[in-house]
Design an enzyme around this catalytic site. Structure first.
Site, PDB file in Angstrom:
ATOM      1  CB  SER A 120     -35.608   6.783  11.041  1.00  0.00           C
ATOM      2  OG  SER A 120     -35.775   5.619  10.244  1.00  0.00           O
ATOM      3  CE1 TYR A 129     -30.574   6.540  10.609  1.00  0.00           C
ATOM      4  CE2 TYR A 129     -32.347   4.947  10.376  1.00  0.00           C
ATOM      5  CZ  TYR A 129     -31.838   6.210  10.164  1.00  0.00           C
ATOM      6  OH  TYR A 129     -32.594   7.144   9.505  1.00  0.00           O
TER       7      TYR A 129
END
Length: 247
Positions: free
Chosen positions: A142, A156
């Site tokens: 990501s 995350y």
């Protein structure tokens, strides 16, 4: 037509929907036989496998929870038994559990690490005996590994940034076998996980050079390039496909 992955076998995790499904479609279109895992979306997984078969490709849907290392190993072995080997591993399974330090539970932390990091290790370890020299490992990370301009995404981001160190280290370890290991770092992509049409989705465009969500097919194209012959000198790298989110 150009089929750069003819006679190759790919294994993709978490691929019944969204970016994963787009990756499966692209790798199959490029000529690979594709085995892919899903956790609970059996109807979507069966439909995807049938779609690829109807187009003349080969696909195998395998149920496996990404947090269950034994289930992942069983799925890897089943894919290798069906297709003979595994040339390309794509670690796509991932979750985003939002929360700040004061309200993020230890259980949420453990699950984030289990899916986004531990499963990558477990899949790569299970697949390695089946990967011939010259194989490929691609992890879907990501852009939040590099930039977190909003709250509630620390854990995350942590789990995705850990993939950078893992890919660099594995690239060194597997380089003597000509196996490359790379990460693709998407930005906001229009999927069920992060739909463009919500207030939060639209708010992300203010952080981007290209003020729109990406399409799953755009991420799949980069994964396919890393899986193919033209990327043979690229390893240990983080490749951004984020519309300039981290620019």
């Amino acid at each position: 037509m150009n089929h750069p992955l003819d006679n190759k076998v790919a294994f993709v995790t978490g691929a019944a929907r969204g970016i994963g499904a787009a990756i499966v479609r692209r790798l199959a279109a490029d000529g690979a036989a594709v085995a892919f895992t899903y956790q609970s979306s059996s109807a979507a997984a069966d439909a995807l496998a049938a779609e690829i078969a109807f187009a003349g490709g080969r696909a195998l849907a395998l149920q496996a929870d990404a947090t269950d290392a034994k289930a992942i190993a069983t799925a890897v072995d089943a894919a290798a038994a069906r297709f003979g080997r595994i040339d390309v591993v794509v670690n796509n399974a991932g979750i985003f559990l939002p929360g700040t330090l004061d309200d993020f539970s230890l259980a949420d932390f453990d699950r984030t690490v289990a899916v986004n990091l531990r499963a990558v290790f477990a899949t790569a370890k299970a697949a390695l005996p089946h990967i011939p020299d010259g194989g490929r490992i691609v992890n879907v990370g990501s852009t939040n590994a590099l930039r977190v301009p909003f709250g509630g995404a620390a854990f995350y981001a942590m789990s995705k940034s850990a993939l950078t160190g893992l890919a660099k280290g594995l690239a060194r370890d597997l380089g003597p076998r000509d196996i490359t290991v790379n990460n693709v770092l998407p930005g906001p992509v229009d999927t069920d996980m992060n739909p463009e049409g919500t207030d939060f989705g639209r708010s992300l465009h203010a952080f981007m050079a290209l003020p729109r969500h990406g399409r799953p097919q755009e991420i799949a194209a980069l994964v396919a390039w890393l899986a193919g012959p033209e990327s043979s000198f690229v390893t240990g790298a983080d490749l951004l496909a984020d519309g300039g989110f981290a620019a």
